[in-house]
Design a protein around this motif. Structure first.
Motif, PDB file in Angstrom:
ATOM      1  N   PHE A 125       0.852  -1.090  -0.037  1.00  0.00           N
ATOM      2  CA  PHE A 125      -0.026  -0.094   0.023  1.00  0.00           C
ATOM      3  C   PHE A 125       1.027   1.421  -0.036  1.00  0.00           C
ATOM      4  N   LEU A 126       2.100   1.206   0.500  1.00  0.00           N
ATOM      5  CA  LEU A 126       2.844   2.347   0.544  1.00  0.00           C
ATOM      6  C   LEU A 126       3.748   2.666  -0.654  1.00  0.00           C
ATOM      7  N   ASP A 127       4.642   1.752  -1.168  1.00  0.00           N
ATOM      8  CA  ASP A 127       5.356   1.677  -1.982  1.00  0.00           C
ATOM      9  C   ASP A 127       6.131   2.736  -2.276  1.00  0.00           C
ATOM     10  N   PRO A 128       6.929   3.242  -1.538  1.00  0.00           N
ATOM     11  CA  PRO A 128       7.588   4.449  -1.631  1.00  0.00           C
ATOM     12  C   PRO A 128       8.712   4.489  -2.569  1.00  0.00           C
ATOM     13  N   ILE A 172       2.518  13.934   0.326  1.00  0.00           N
ATOM     14  CA  ILE A 172       4.051  13.764  -0.473  1.00  0.00           C
ATOM     15  C   ILE A 172       3.556  12.695  -1.516  1.00  0.00           C
ATOM     16  N   PRO A 173       3.791  13.056  -2.903  1.00  0.00           N
ATOM     17  CA  PRO A 173       3.732  12.216  -4.019  1.00  0.00           C
ATOM     18  C   PRO A 173       4.909  11.086  -4.145  1.00  0.00           C
ATOM     19  N   PHE A 207       1.680   9.202   0.306  1.00  0.00           N
ATOM     20  CA  PHE A 207       2.704   8.461   1.063  1.00  0.00           C
ATOM     21  C   PHE A 207       3.896   8.038   0.263  1.00  0.00           C
ATOM     22  N   GLY A 208       4.595   9.095  -0.347  1.00  0.00           N
ATOM     23  CA  GLY A 208       5.689   8.675  -1.396  1.00  0.00           C
ATOM     24  C   GLY A 208       6.979   8.896  -0.627  1.00  0.00           C
ATOM     25  N   GLY A 209       6.966   9.294   0.489  1.00  0.00           N
ATOM     26  CA  GLY A 209       8.158   9.505   1.409  1.00  0.00           C
ATOM     27  C   GLY A 209       7.920  10.406   2.276  1.00  0.00           C
TER      28      GLY A 209
END
Length: 549
Positions: free
Chosen positions: A403-406, A459-460, A469-471
């Motif tokens: 679900f996060l996959d940063p 945060i993309p 939740f990109g970082g």
């Protein structure tokens, strides 16, 4: 897979060795009764200097160290070195904090930081929030260990394109991990940590001598890295910091330092120590691992010089930056030594994953199950629930990957840091002062957590085109500033948490709002091994111990 057969054989043999050690660990140091949370979850609270050094070092220096930090440096440059100063400055800070936590925990029989908060502030609600926070913050950290193992398996060609083929080897590895953790508890990672750290030291010492020799020296390696970053359009990339990333670097180092020993697994390793002197010696000696971390970080630049091209990511059009170091070892080392290096990374992920799952299980058992479902639970029932919970925690960690996959796997740990930092006022400051009102601490926690999730949501992930939740680097422009600078979310949120806690405490004190009862005394924070009250608390029957704490 055929060209990696030697690597696979070496990797498999070492993995089987540590797995066997994990099962044997149940009989190591002759536990009195494994059906007891002190024995299963804290190793009998009997570990000495060397065991504690390897155990705490094993749960702090993980796949994060071997995979995530060099991957960040490979992709972004000098900003990734924030991990080196923060692991140095933290030890003097927590030297004083952890010995107080050890003393009060051993005198009262506390197993988790939430146990301490429950008794210090007389608030089951605050303790519940601390427990939930610790469990949730641990999930992405375990997920990071999964990613480290996956990177190694992918490099050896042991994963496929489908979801099942990609994750099957990890599922098998974690099934074995779950089995020996279930049986042996904290003794398993404590025993395996000796092998894990020995392998890591051997691999890194060989790497920092052999790789520069093959790549033309460190001067050539840095020149190649600078050439890459000169061609990068990203404003913060480079082998030195610039005006765009200095604030992010500073706040990330400070925020990460404050978070490190708030994690449940860090505290679990400390509470397993047999006395205060063991903790003091370890806080003095653990910076040796920071030297190792600095050398490991340089592998990111070595990978640039070696022309490493990361393997494709799970999403179309992306790359898996976590494969940078495994690919460097694969292309530059002989196959047999690459197999040893891969085993070091894999085992380096399994040891902390085991400790983390145990710590999360302790939190659930003591502060949720026993507090709200079965107050009269016996020691055997606590141990049984903890064992089952430790299995479920590992499954939950997979969800964070999905679900996060940063953009960088290190962000899984940094997002976890944002969450665990919200326990700092209650746990860290609570060890020194009872000034805060329990209502103020709850309000501060809610404000910090709410703001943290809002900032993370904004945060993309530019690499995967996901909007949230990109970082953990928040653009200051979103606060209305005309700048390209970013700031670590955790640094902002813990300051807001503390500010709200202070303001609400002042309001509640002025309104003479009743506060909780502190069941600890000043003397509790200086108790040591052999203390008569400590020994009597361990000897109490289940029902008497429960009523006293």
């Amino acid at each position: 897979m055929g060209e990696h057969i030697t690597q696979i054989i070496v990797f498999a043999l070492l993995f089987l060795l540590v797995s066997a050690m994990g099962f044997v660990a149940a009989r190591w140091r002759a536990p009195k009764d494994m059906a007891h949370l002190d024995e299963w979850g804290l190793g009998g609270r009997s570990f000495g200097g060397w065991i504690t050094w390897f155990l705490v070092g094993g749960d702090l220096y993980t796949a994060y160290t071997f995979v995530a930090v060099p991957a960040l440096i490979f992709g972004a440059g000098a900003a990734g070195f924030f991990a080196v100063p923060y692991t140095i400055v933290i030890y003097p800070m927590f030297f004083l904090i952890l010995i107080r936590l050890w003393s009060v925990s051993h005198r009262h029989g506390f197993v988790t930081p939430a146990d301490f908060v429950r008794n210090r502030f007389g608030s089951p609600t605050l303790a519940l929030l601390i427990a939930i926070t610790g469990i949730v913050a641990t999930m992405p950290y375990i997920a990071l260990q999964l990613i480290g193992i996956e990177a190694v398996l992918k490099t050896m060609g042991m994963t496929g394109d489908s979801v099942i083929a990609r994750h099957a080897p990890i599922i098998i590895a974690f099934a074995i991990l779950a089995a020996y953790t279930y049986q042996s508890g904290l003794r398993a990672p404590a025993l395996i940590a000796f092998v894990k750290d020995t392998l890591i030291y051997i691999v890194i010492l060989v790497a920092v001598i052999y790789l520069p020799y093959k790549l033309g020296g460190w001067g050539s390696i840095f020149d190649d890295a600078q050439a890459k970053f000169n061609a990068s359009p990203a404003p913060g990339d480079g082998i030195t910091l610039n005006a765009n990333n200095q604030l992010q670097y500073f706040t990330l180092a400070i925020g990460s330092a404050l978070a490190l020993f708030l994690y449940p697994h860090s505290i679990t390793g400390v509470l397993a120590s047999k006395n205060r002197s063991v903790i003091k010696r370890n806080m003095s000696a653990l910076p040796a691992y920071s030297f190792l971390l600095g050398l490991l970080a340089l592998l990111g630049y070595a990978a640039i010089s070696a022309g490493v091209k990361p393997l494709p990511g799970a999403r179309e059009g992306t790359v898996d930056s976590n494969t940078v170091v495994p690919l460097l070892f694969d292309t530059q080392f002989p196959s047999w030594f690459a197999g040893i290096a891969f085993a070091a990374i894999g085992i380096g992920a399994l040891v902390p994953a085991a400790i983390m799952s145990i710590a999360a299980a302790n939190l659930f058992t003591r502060n949720i199950y026993k507090e709200y479902f079965r107050k009269d639970a016996t020691h055997a029932q606590e141990a049984s629930v903890a064992k089952i919970t430790s299995l479920l925690v590992k499954v939950g960690a997979v969800g964070f990957i999905i679900f996060l996959d940063p953009q960088f796997s290190i962000d899984l740990q940094l997002i976890g840091g944002v969450i665990i930092l919200q326990t700092a006022p209650a746990v860290a400051l609570g060890l020194f002062t009872r000034w805060f009102h329990r209502g103020g601490l709850i309000a501060g926690w809610a404000a910090g957590m709410g703001l943290g999730f809002w900032m993370l949501w904004q945060i993309p992930n530019l690499a995967t085109k996901r909007a949230h939740f990109g970082g953990s680097a928040f653009p200051l422009s979103d606060f209305g500033f005309d700048t390209k600078k970013t700031i670590y979310v955790g640094f902002v949120t813990v300051l807001v948490n503390l500010l709200v806690a202070v303001v609400v405490t002042l309001i509640l004190r002025a309104a003479k709002t009743p506060d909780g009862v502190d069941s600890t005394t000043a003397d509790d924070y200086f108790a040591d091994e052999g203390d008569p009250r400590l020994e009597s608390s361990r000897a109490k029957p289940d029902d008497e111990l429960a009523s006293s704490t």
